[in-house]
Scaffold this motif. Structure first.
Motif, PDB file in Angstrom:
ATOM      1  N   VAL A 124       0.854  -1.198   0.000  1.00  0.00           N
ATOM      2  CA  VAL A 124       0.000   0.000   0.000  1.00  0.00           C
ATOM      3  C   VAL A 124       0.884   1.240   0.000  1.00  0.00           C
ATOM      4  CG1 VAL A 124      -1.772   1.297   1.226  1.00  0.00           C
ATOM      5  CG2 VAL A 124      -1.839  -1.214   1.220  1.00  0.00           C
ATOM      6  N   ILE A 125       0.636   2.119  -0.969  1.00  0.00           N
ATOM      7  CA  ILE A 125       1.341   3.399  -1.060  1.00  0.00           C
ATOM      8  C   ILE A 125       0.357   4.489  -0.670  1.00  0.00           C
ATOM      9  CG2 ILE A 125       2.508   5.018  -2.602  1.00  0.00           C
ATOM     10  CD1 ILE A 125       3.363   2.545  -4.260  1.00  0.00           C
ATOM     11  N   VAL A 126       0.659   5.197   0.389  1.00  0.00           N
ATOM     12  CA  VAL A 126      -0.274   6.168   0.971  1.00  0.00           C
ATOM     13  C   VAL A 126      -0.002   7.557   0.411  1.00  0.00           C
ATOM     14  CG1 VAL A 126      -1.028   7.302   3.079  1.00  0.00           C
ATOM     15  CG2 VAL A 126      -0.569   4.836   3.085  1.00  0.00           C
ATOM     16  N   VAL A 127      -1.058   8.163  -0.132  1.00  0.00           N
ATOM     17  CA  VAL A 127      -1.015   9.544  -0.606  1.00  0.00           C
ATOM     18  C   VAL A 127      -1.826  10.450   0.313  1.00  0.00           C
ATOM     19  CG1 VAL A 127      -1.525  11.064  -2.557  1.00  0.00           C
ATOM     20  CG2 VAL A 127      -0.798   8.708  -2.978  1.00  0.00           C
ATOM     21  N   SER A 128      -2.931   9.936   0.851  1.00  0.00           N
ATOM     22  CA  SER A 128      -3.880  10.729   1.639  1.00  0.00           C
ATOM     23  C   SER A 128      -3.213  11.378   2.847  1.00  0.00           C
ATOM     24  CB  SER A 128      -5.018   9.833   2.116  1.00  0.00           C
ATOM     25  OG  SER A 128      -5.664   9.195   1.042  1.00  0.00           O
ATOM     26  N   ASN A 129      -3.774  12.494   3.258  1.00  0.00           N
ATOM     27  CA  ASN A 129      -3.282  13.206   4.433  1.00  0.00           C
ATOM     28  C   ASN A 129      -4.245  13.088   5.611  1.00  0.00           C
ATOM     29  OD1 ASN A 129      -0.713  14.470   3.833  1.00  0.00           O
ATOM     30  ND2 ASN A 129      -1.816  15.566   2.215  1.00  0.00           N
ATOM     31  N   PRO A 130      -3.743  13.124   6.851  1.00  0.00           N
ATOM     32  CA  PRO A 130      -2.334  13.143   7.195  1.00  0.00           C
ATOM     33  C   PRO A 130      -1.664  11.809   6.837  1.00  0.00           C
ATOM     34  CG  PRO A 130      -3.688  13.896   9.046  1.00  0.00           C
ATOM     35  CD  PRO A 130      -4.609  13.267   8.058  1.00  0.00           C
ATOM     36  N   VAL A 131      -0.578  11.873   6.095  1.00  0.00           N
ATOM     37  CA  VAL A 131       0.108  10.661   5.627  1.00  0.00           C
ATOM     38  C   VAL A 131       0.481   9.768   6.801  1.00  0.00           C
ATOM     39  CG1 VAL A 131       2.190   9.806   4.510  1.00  0.00           C
ATOM     40  CG2 VAL A 131       0.973  11.734   3.526  1.00  0.00           C
ATOM     41  N   GLU A 132       0.995  10.364   7.858  1.00  0.00           N
ATOM     42  CA  GLU A 132       1.482   9.565   8.984  1.00  0.00           C
ATOM     43  C   GLU A 132       0.351   8.796   9.663  1.00  0.00           C
ATOM     44  OE1 GLU A 132       4.218  12.603   7.787  1.00  0.00           O
ATOM     45  OE2 GLU A 132       2.144  12.816   8.488  1.00  0.00           O
ATOM     46  N   LEU A 133      -0.812   9.422   9.789  1.00  0.00           N
ATOM     47  CA  LEU A 133      -1.959   8.730  10.381  1.00  0.00           C
ATOM     48  C   LEU A 133      -2.416   7.581   9.486  1.00  0.00           C
ATOM     49  CD1 LEU A 133      -4.212   8.543  12.538  1.00  0.00           C
ATOM     50  CD2 LEU A 133      -5.541  10.124  11.102  1.00  0.00           C
ATOM     51  N   ALA A 134      -2.459   7.817   8.186  1.00  0.00           N
ATOM     52  CA  ALA A 134      -2.877   6.765   7.264  1.00  0.00           C
ATOM     53  C   ALA A 134      -1.901   5.589   7.295  1.00  0.00           C
ATOM     54  CB  ALA A 134      -2.989   7.318   5.853  1.00  0.00           C
ATOM     55  N   VAL A 135      -0.610   5.875   7.331  1.00  0.00           N
ATOM     56  CA  VAL A 135       0.392   4.797   7.398  1.00  0.00           C
ATOM     57  C   VAL A 135       0.202   3.984   8.670  1.00  0.00           C
ATOM     58  CG1 VAL A 135       2.863   4.318   7.684  1.00  0.00           C
ATOM     59  CG2 VAL A 135       2.104   5.919   5.932  1.00  0.00           C
ATOM     60  N   ALA A 136       0.042   4.665   9.790  1.00  0.00           N
ATOM     61  CA  ALA A 136      -0.131   3.955  11.063  1.00  0.00           C
ATOM     62  C   ALA A 136      -1.400   3.106  11.054  1.00  0.00           C
ATOM     63  CB  ALA A 136      -0.180   4.960  12.212  1.00  0.00           C
ATOM     64  N   THR A 137      -2.484   3.645  10.519  1.00  0.00           N
ATOM     65  CA  THR A 137      -3.761   2.930  10.506  1.00  0.00           C
ATOM     66  C   THR A 137      -3.700   1.681   9.640  1.00  0.00           C
ATOM     67  OG1 THR A 137      -4.922   5.038  10.812  1.00  0.00           O
ATOM     68  CG2 THR A 137      -6.222   3.174  10.037  1.00  0.00           C
ATOM     69  N   VAL A 138      -3.145   1.810   8.452  1.00  0.00           N
ATOM     70  CA  VAL A 138      -3.082   0.672   7.539  1.00  0.00           C
ATOM     71  C   VAL A 138      -2.055  -0.347   8.017  1.00  0.00           C
ATOM     72  CG1 VAL A 138      -2.678  -0.045   5.153  1.00  0.00           C
ATOM     73  CG2 VAL A 138      -3.825   2.122   5.622  1.00  0.00           C
ATOM     74  N   ALA A 139      -0.921   0.130   8.534  1.00  0.00           N
ATOM     75  CA  ALA A 139       0.107  -0.787   9.022  1.00  0.00           C
ATOM     76  C   ALA A 139      -0.387  -1.611  10.196  1.00  0.00           C
ATOM     77  CB  ALA A 139       1.364  -0.005   9.420  1.00  0.00           C
ATOM     78  N   ALA A 140      -1.287  -1.043  11.005  1.00  0.00           N
ATOM     79  CA  ALA A 140      -1.837  -1.788  12.140  1.00  0.00           C
ATOM     80  C   ALA A 140      -2.633  -2.999  11.677  1.00  0.00           C
ATOM     81  CB  ALA A 140      -2.715  -0.872  12.994  1.00  0.00           C
ATOM     82  N   GLU A 141      -3.154  -2.960  10.448  1.00  0.00           N
ATOM     83  CA  GLU A 141      -3.930  -4.068   9.912  1.00  0.00           C
ATOM     84  C   GLU A 141      -3.087  -5.006   9.050  1.00  0.00           C
ATOM     85  OE1 GLU A 141      -6.999  -4.877  10.532  1.00  0.00           O
ATOM     86  OE2 GLU A 141      -7.787  -3.104  11.523  1.00  0.00           O
ATOM     87  N   LEU A 142      -2.174  -4.457   8.270  1.00  0.00           N
ATOM     88  CA  LEU A 142      -1.473  -5.256   7.267  1.00  0.00           C
ATOM     89  C   LEU A 142      -0.047  -5.630   7.645  1.00  0.00           C
ATOM     90  CD1 LEU A 142      -2.551  -3.452   3.963  1.00  0.00           C
ATOM     91  CD2 LEU A 142      -3.756  -5.187   5.280  1.00  0.00           C
ATOM     92  N   GLY A 143       0.518  -4.981   8.647  1.00  0.00           N
ATOM     93  CA  GLY A 143       1.935  -5.172   8.933  1.00  0.00           C
ATOM     94  C   GLY A 143       2.729  -4.020   8.351  1.00  0.00           C
ATOM     95  N   ARG A 144       3.756  -3.589   9.042  1.00  0.00           N
ATOM     96  CA  ARG A 144       4.378  -2.304   8.735  1.00  0.00           C
ATOM     97  C   ARG A 144       5.201  -2.280   7.454  1.00  0.00           C
ATOM     98  NH1 ARG A 144       9.461  -1.592  11.536  1.00  0.00           N
ATOM     99  NH2 ARG A 144      10.218  -3.559  12.367  1.00  0.00           N
ATOM    100  N   HIS A 145       5.793  -3.399   7.047  1.00  0.00           N
ATOM    101  CA  HIS A 145       6.676  -3.377   5.881  1.00  0.00           C
ATOM    102  C   HIS A 145       5.924  -3.317   4.564  1.00  0.00           C
ATOM    103  CE1 HIS A 145      10.590  -3.788   7.822  1.00  0.00           C
ATOM    104  NE2 HIS A 145       9.980  -4.562   8.707  1.00  0.00           N
ATOM    105  N   ARG A 146       4.626  -3.497   4.593  1.00  0.00           N
ATOM    106  CA  ARG A 146       3.824  -3.458   3.371  1.00  0.00           C
ATOM    107  C   ARG A 146       3.179  -2.097   3.142  1.00  0.00           C
ATOM    108  NH1 ARG A 146      -0.189  -8.096   4.518  1.00  0.00           N
ATOM    109  NH2 ARG A 146      -1.245  -7.194   2.706  1.00  0.00           N
ATOM    110  N   VAL A 147       3.518  -1.113   3.962  1.00  0.00           N
ATOM    111  CA  VAL A 147       2.873   0.203   3.888  1.00  0.00           C
ATOM    112  C   VAL A 147       3.937   1.288   3.869  1.00  0.00           C
ATOM    113  CG1 VAL A 147       1.173   1.744   4.918  1.00  0.00           C
ATOM    114  CG2 VAL A 147       0.957  -0.740   5.241  1.00  0.00           C
ATOM    115  N   ILE A 148       3.848   2.195   2.889  1.00  0.00           N
ATOM    116  CA  ILE A 148       4.784   3.313   2.808  1.00  0.00           C
ATOM    117  C   ILE A 148       4.039   4.564   2.364  1.00  0.00           C
ATOM    118  CG2 ILE A 148       5.459   2.663   0.439  1.00  0.00           C
ATOM    119  CD1 ILE A 148       8.247   3.868   1.080  1.00  0.00           C
ATOM    120  N   GLY A 149       4.313   5.674   3.026  1.00  0.00           N
ATOM    121  CA  GLY A 149       3.741   6.956   2.635  1.00  0.00           C
ATOM    122  C   GLY A 149       4.655   7.648   1.645  1.00  0.00           C
ATOM    123  N   MET A 150       4.067   8.209   0.584  1.00  0.00           N
ATOM    124  CA  MET A 150       4.892   8.810  -0.458  1.00  0.00           C
ATOM    125  C   MET A 150       5.286  10.252  -0.169  1.00  0.00           C
ATOM    126  SD  MET A 150       2.647  11.139  -1.690  1.00  0.00           S
ATOM    127  CE  MET A 150       3.595  11.651  -3.108  1.00  0.00           C
ATOM    128  N   GLY A 151       4.822  10.830   0.946  1.00  0.00           N
ATOM    129  CA  GLY A 151       5.083  12.233   1.216  1.00  0.00           C
ATOM    130  C   GLY A 151       6.554  12.592   1.257  1.00  0.00           C
TER     131      GLY A 151
END
Length: 466
Positions: A124-151
């Motif tokens: 998952v590549i996160v564009v939405s803002n706040p980027v950091e909140l979106a990364v934390a939210t998605v990583a909590a479900e999928l695991g952290r290495h599969r989520v990166i914010g492009m900001g």
């Protein structure tokens, strides 16, 4: 491989879709999924966008699919561009806490659906803002290495461009990264700057000249003052506001120019989409390159003797399975101080939602959740397991391309047909029977992907009796 764009009809989402096709990141056998919300303008616009993209790029467009339910998202790479954005008008103030409150459930609903229905391997590549909140939210479900914010990657490209312009070069000759938070709390890592054709001594002189004796200890105050200065000009004298930015140092321009562009009403969709497509292309191409991105850290690197934990923008290695390791040498003292202060401010944003460093739960850490992923991520099925033989029976349109589309779904998932049989077509529809071997989880993903093909009318699957 397939890409889904969540929020495809927004300003950035549209640009991402167009650039994915225009830059030919996706071959004609891959699938681009346009994901919107059911009902209202988003749902209607998703179908309209599909038609428009086919009109524009029919010669080399991939298969284009519309989904209006988070549970219908099926892709290898998912671009999260959904949610509300900051107001794009002169004088508007961005309320990050308010933006977070409005977008949190959007992020969470998609994250839960991907965890429950996905393959377990999506990046998952996160564009939405706040980027950091979106990364934390998605990583909590999928695991952290599969989520990166492009900001941080977008900020990095802007930083490199401003340095290149100041030196009379093109951006591809400049290296260097931006870390920290996407937006006003970005951290230009001057210590990482490299300039093609200059040795270490020449580079040091060039960087010193660009910085003019300034320190990042005052950078936050400089950004605030810069925004206040141009804000007074934007309503009536936008040309003077943009000209004023040109007179500032490179790192300050990198921070202020995007803010000014957004305030002008033009927004920053083209640049944001270009940086996002860079990351998508990297994941799909199978390469590993060093980029900057917002990721959930668990002490992989130290700054000034302190392990970095929580969501923060840093240089990382990105590849087909997500990000793997952090590439950050000890930064300069002023960079380290700003980076640590930024990490604290991000943690302050995430803590009210239970996504800070300590998770807001005594004895439980958010990083632990990011590592483990949600129990929903397996939906009762392991990501890997024993293969079984399956029989799939489908009814599809009797026209050229139906079997090719079916074969492309299987090929992109690394699954071969054991057999394929067709029956005589009637009333414009034909029946196809396929046998194949796959794990139960992969079988479910295949069937969901096949069912979403435009030419497919019905799909049934059953296991072969042992």
């Amino acid at each position: 491989m397939d890409v889904a764009v969540l929020g495809a009809t927004g300003d950035v989402g549209r640009q991402v879709c167009a650039q994915l096709i225009e830059r030919r990141v996706l071959p004609t056998t891959s699938r681009l999924q346009l994901v919107g919300r059911p009902g209202g303008s988003s749902g209607r616009a998703s179908y309209g966008l599909r038609a428009d993209l086919i009109d524009a790029y029919d010669e080399h467009a991939p298969l284009i699919d519309v989904a209006l339910d988070p549970a219908d998202v099926v892709a290898d790479v998912i671009v999260l561009a959904a949610g509300r954005t900051a107001p794009a008008r002169a004088g508007a103030v961005t309320d990050r806490a308010g933006l977070a409150a409005e977008n949190l459930e959007v992020f969470a609903s998609y994250a839960r659906a991907i965890a429950e229905h996905g393959s377990g391997h999506e990046v998952v590549i996160v564009v939405s803002n706040p980027v950091e909140l979106a990364v934390a939210t998605v990583a909590a479900e999928l695991g952290r290495h599969r989520v990166i914010g492009m900001g941080a990657w977008l900020d990095t490209l802007r930083f490199r461009r401003e340095i290149a312009v100041a030196l009379g070069l093109r951006r591809h000759r400049v290296g260097g990264f931006v870390a920290g938070q996407h937006g006003d709390d970005l951290v230009p890592l001057w210590s990482t700057v490299r300039i093609s054709g200059l040795d270490a001594e020449e580079r040091a002189r060039a960087v010193a000249g660009l910085r003019g004796g300034r320190s990042l200890d005052d950078f936050g105050a400089e950004i605030v003052a810069a925004q206040a200065e141009v804000a007074g000009l934007m309503a009536d004298q936008p040309e003077r506001a943009f000209a004023l930015v040109e007179s500032w140092p490179a790192d300050l321009r990198a921070a202020a120019r995007p803010w000014l562009t957004h305030q002008s009403g033009a927004k920053t969709a083209s640049g944001t989409a270009a940086a996002t497509v860079d990351l998508v292309d990297t994941v799909l191409d199978g390469r590993e390159i060093v980029v900057a991105g917002q990721v959930a850290l668990d002490g992989e690197v130290e700054v000034a003797g302190q392990p970095l934990r929580g969501v923060l923008g840093v240089p990382v290695v990105l590849g087909p399975e997500g990000w793997t390791r952090v590439i950050l040498d000890e930064p300069a003292p002023d960079e380290a101080r700003r980076l640590l202060a930024t990490a604290d401010r991000i943690d302050g944003l995430l803590t009210p939602w239970g996504l800070g460093r300590d998770g807001g739960v005594p004895g439980g850490g958010a990083v632990d959740r990011w590592d483990a992923g949600s129990p929903r991520a397996t939906t009762g099925l392991p990501a890997t397991g024993p293969e079984r033989r399956w029989i799939m029976e489908l009814t599809g349109d009797d026209r050229t391309g139906t079997l090719m589309a079916l074969a492309s779904v299987f090929a992109s998932r690394g699954v071969s047909f054991d057999s394929l049989n067709t029956a005589e077509a009637r009333d414009g529809a034909g029946e196809v029977t396929v046998t194949f071997s796959a794990t139960e989880r992969r079988q479910r993903l295949l069937i969901r992907s096949v069912a979403r093909l435009q030419a497919v009318r019905t799909v049934r699957v059953r296991a072969v009796s042992r």
